[in-house]
Design a protein around this motif. Structure first.
Motif, short mmCIF file in Angstrom:
data_model
loop_
_atom_site.label_atom_id
_atom_site.label_comp_id
_atom_site.label_asym_id
_atom_site.label_seq_id
_atom_site.Cartn_x
_atom_site.Cartn_y
_atom_site.Cartn_z
N CYS A 1 31.31 -4.81 -51.26
CA CYS A 1 30.29 -3.76 -51.16
C CYS A 1 30.77 -2.47 -51.82
O CYS A 1 31.85 -1.96 -51.52
CB CYS A 1 29.96 -3.52 -49.69
N CYS B 1 31.40 0.37 -49.38
CA CYS B 1 32.65 0.16 -48.63
C CYS B 1 33.85 0.52 -49.50
O CYS B 1 34.84 1.07 -49.01
CB CYS B 1 32.75 -1.28 -48.14
N HIS C 1 30.17 -1.01 -42.29
CA HIS C 1 29.20 -1.69 -43.14
C HIS C 1 28.01 -2.15 -42.30
O HIS C 1 28.13 -3.08 -41.51
CB HIS C 1 29.85 -2.89 -43.84
N HIS D 1 24.23 -1.41 -48.33
CA HIS D 1 25.03 -0.70 -47.32
C HIS D 1 24.15 0.49 -46.96
O HIS D 1 23.89 1.34 -47.81
CB HIS D 1 26.38 -0.27 -47.91
ZN ZN Z 1 29.47 -1.71 -47.24
#
Ligand code: ZN
Ligand code: AMP
Length: 116
Positions: free
Chosen positions: A5, A8, A47, A98
């Motif tokens: 992600c 992230c 997340h 996200h």
């Molecule tokens: Zn994420």
């Protein structure tokens, strides 16, 4: 945390960002493709995919994101209002899975809410 992600990765410092604010729970940074003179995102550090998958266990962090929005907007010069957008899923045209709140504004009114 999700390995792939992009947000992230920003939280982990693996991708740089233009930071607006950070605390233990949330991070705010400028959007890489601004759609208004001021355009930044507020994200949870944990997340969470989207509002479609959020639940009551996320109540505190979601509240924190919204509760900080006004202060952060003013810190970026948005003293006369701003727009808040959360795109969700395919129909909402969500690009990054996200969860994030867009904060948009500038000197002039932003116009109609949706492009027709
Ligand atoms: Zn994420
Ligand atoms: P959404 O369509 O609501 O999922 O919006 C995702 C937003 O993330 C878009 O406005 C992108 O310009 C923005 N974005 C994607 N990658 C980055 C990045 N590395 N840094 C900052 N913003 C990003």
């Amino acid at each position: 945390m999700s390995q792939d992600c992009i947000f992230c990765k920003i939280v982990r410092g693996e991708i740089p960002c233009k930071k607006v604010y950070e605390d233990d729970e949330i991070l705010a940074f400028h959007d890489i493709r601004p759609a208004a003179p001021v355009h930044f995102l507020i994200i949870p550090k944990q997340h969470i995919e989207s509002l479609a998958t959020a639940d009551m266990s996320h109540q505190a962090v979601l509240g924190r994101m919204l509760a900080k929005a006004g202060e952060l907007a003013v810190s970026q010069g948005l003293t006369d209002g701003f727009r808040t957008i959360v795109n969700t899923g395919r129909v909402g045209c969500q690009e990054v899975y996200h969860l994030h709140i867009h904060i948009l504004g500038g000197p002039n009114p932003l116009g109609p809410m949706l492009a027709h």
